[in-house]
Write a protein that holds these residues in place. Structure first.
Motif, PDB file in Angstrom:
ATOM      1  N   GLY A  29       0.834  -1.201   0.000  1.00 57.28           N
ATOM      2  CA  GLY A  29       0.000   0.000   0.000  1.00 57.28           C
ATOM      3  C   GLY A  29       0.862   1.241   0.000  1.00 57.28           C
ATOM      4  N   PHE A  30       0.231   2.378   0.189  1.00 61.40           N
ATOM      5  CA  PHE A  30       0.976   3.636   0.237  1.00 61.40           C
ATOM      6  C   PHE A  30       1.778   3.731   1.530  1.00 61.40           C
ATOM      7  CE2 PHE A  30      -2.301   4.832  -2.845  1.00 61.40           C
ATOM      8  CZ  PHE A  30      -1.510   5.428  -3.816  1.00 61.40           C
ATOM      9  N   SER A  31       2.919   4.371   1.455  1.00 59.29           N
ATOM     10  CA  SER A  31       3.773   4.552   2.640  1.00 59.29           C
ATOM     11  C   SER A  31       3.366   5.817   3.386  1.00 59.29           C
ATOM     12  CB  SER A  31       5.247   4.601   2.222  1.00 59.29           C
ATOM     13  OG  SER A  31       5.644   3.397   1.615  1.00 59.29           O
ATOM     14  N   ALA A  62       9.509   0.066  -8.938  1.00 56.44           N
ATOM     15  CA  ALA A  62       8.543  -0.334  -9.964  1.00 56.44           C
ATOM     16  C   ALA A  62       7.126  -0.378  -9.409  1.00 56.44           C
ATOM     17  CB  ALA A  62       8.928  -1.688 -10.537  1.00 56.44           C
ATOM     18  N   THR A  63       6.961  -0.988  -8.248  1.00 57.23           N
ATOM     19  CA  THR A  63       5.614  -1.133  -7.697  1.00 57.23           C
ATOM     20  C   THR A  63       5.065   0.203  -7.197  1.00 57.23           C
ATOM     21  OG1 THR A  63       6.611  -1.859  -5.606  1.00 57.23           O
ATOM     22  CG2 THR A  63       5.806  -3.567  -7.093  1.00 57.23           C
ATOM     23  N   GLU A  64       5.911   1.047  -6.603  1.00 56.03           N
ATOM     24  CA  GLU A  64       5.438   2.356  -6.158  1.00 56.03           C
ATOM     25  C   GLU A  64       5.059   3.234  -7.337  1.00 56.03           C
ATOM     26  OE1 GLU A  64       7.210   3.257  -1.764  1.00 56.03           O
ATOM     27  OE2 GLU A  64       8.470   3.845  -3.465  1.00 56.03           O
ATOM     28  N   LEU A  67       1.728   1.897  -8.503  1.00 53.78           N
ATOM     29  CA  LEU A  67       0.709   2.232  -7.509  1.00 53.78           C
ATOM     30  C   LEU A  67       0.228   3.667  -7.694  1.00 53.78           C
ATOM     31  CD1 LEU A  67      -0.867   1.488  -4.917  1.00 53.78           C
ATOM     32  CD2 LEU A  67       1.132   2.190  -3.608  1.00 53.78           C
ATOM     33  N   THR A  68       1.154   4.583  -7.922  1.00 58.30           N
ATOM     34  CA  THR A  68       0.802   5.990  -8.129  1.00 58.30           C
ATOM     35  C   THR A  68      -0.031   6.163  -9.394  1.00 58.30           C
ATOM     36  OG1 THR A  68       2.803   6.745  -6.994  1.00 58.30           O
ATOM     37  CG2 THR A  68       1.733   8.306  -8.481  1.00 58.30           C
ATOM     38  N   ALA A  69       0.367   5.460 -10.471  1.00 55.33           N
ATOM     39  CA  ALA A  69      -0.339   5.594 -11.749  1.00 55.33           C
ATOM     40  C   ALA A  69      -1.751   5.028 -11.687  1.00 55.33           C
ATOM     41  CB  ALA A  69       0.464   4.910 -12.850  1.00 55.33           C
ATOM     42  N   VAL A  70      -1.918   3.832 -11.115  1.00 59.80           N
ATOM     43  CA  VAL A  70      -3.245   3.223 -11.079  1.00 59.80           C
ATOM     44  C   VAL A  70      -4.151   3.956 -10.097  1.00 59.80           C
ATOM     45  CG1 VAL A  70      -2.759   1.486  -9.281  1.00 59.80           C
ATOM     46  CG2 VAL A  70      -4.463   1.013 -11.068  1.00 59.80           C
ATOM     47  N   ASN A  71      -3.587   4.561  -9.068  1.00 54.31           N
ATOM     48  CA  ASN A  71      -4.376   5.374  -8.149  1.00 54.31           C
ATOM     49  C   ASN A  71      -4.938   6.605  -8.861  1.00 54.31           C
ATOM     50  OD1 ASN A  71      -5.185   5.947  -5.239  1.00 54.31           O
ATOM     51  ND2 ASN A  71      -4.067   7.822  -5.737  1.00 54.31           N
TER      52      ASN A  71
END
Length: 250
Positions: A29-31, A62-64, A67-71
């Motif tokens: 998830g988000f930090s 990569a995952t962060e 995560l930002t893009a799909v959010n």
């Protein structure tokens, strides 16, 4: 695995106790302070790989980035949902700017022919606002229709499958239905998918909305649930069901 629920999930138990789930995955998830307080700290493996441009990239970066893009994609959808509920397009902006959201990297093993029922993921709806699902090349996702029929959802390159969740169903006064779906991987191949479970801020009250009026808790016949309390209740019920199923198997 964090003390709460972020990290690696090994052969996850199915939501429906009738079946054994054949999936494993990795949650993050988000930090942020609110996300860490609810889900726990992200657990980062020390991995690197080459991206599509041939550049070395860490698993965390990569995952962060994803995560930002799909959010951002889901926040754009919330503008559409706001208009459909009779609000201004930006009505949800300050209600989803610190989301209790989860990105899940999933692997489904092929189903076996054992007598004991097995399924990739048993029929269920998602808890939150909506889910943006990035599919691999192997199918298996199925949507259950009100008449009991099943519609397979074939992967389409460059697109998302987006499910409506239970919270959005409540906000709409059940005019919009959360998507009942399952995964049945009979392809004989390993299946991969990346769902992003988009939820609002922890304190957002999940109650039926009436046009431009303020939320009315009496519409649902009980005190309003916040995103945090609703997720806690759902996770707790899922934990109890899974524990009961494990005892039955052993």
């Amino acid at each position: 695995l964090s003390p709460v629920c972020l990290g690696s999930l090994r052969r996850a138990a199915s939501i429906n106790a009738e079946y054994m789930g054949l999936k494993e995955g990795y949650d993050l998830g988000f930090s942020t302070a609110s996300s860490a307080a609810f889900f726990g700290e992200n657990q980062w493996p020390d991995l690197e790989f080459r991206n599509c441009r041939g550049e070395m990239m860490s698993f965390r970066a990569a995952t962060e980035s994803y995560l930002t893009a799909v959010n951002a994609y889901c926040k754009r959808l919330m503008s559409v949902f706001a208009l459909g509920l009779g609000y201004d397009a930006n009505w949800f902006d300050d209600k989803v700017n610190d989301p209790l959201a989860t990105l899940r990297l999933l692997h489904y093993r092929p189903q076996s022919t054992k007598k004991r029922p097995e399924i990739g993921c048993a029929p269920h709806s998602d808890y939150g606002m909506c889910t943006a699902l990035l599919l691999g090349e192997v199918g298996g996702l199925e949507v259950l229709m009100p008449d009991g029929g099943v519609i397979p959802v074939e992967p389409l390159k460059g697109s998302y499958v987006t499910n409506l969740g239970d919270m959005l169903q409540t906000l709409s006064g059940k005019r919009w239905k959360s998507t009942i779906h399952r995964v049945v991987n009979t392809s004989g191949k390993d299946r991969y998918s990346i769902p992003y479970f988009f939820n609002p801020n922890a304190s957002f009250e999940v109650v039926r909305l009436r046009g431009r009026e303020k939320p009315d808790p009496t519409d649902v016949g009980e005190p309003p649930a916040t995103c945090e309390t609703m997720l806690n209740a759902r996770y707790y019920r899922s934990k109890i069901a899974n524990a009961t199923r494990s005892e039955e198997i052993t």
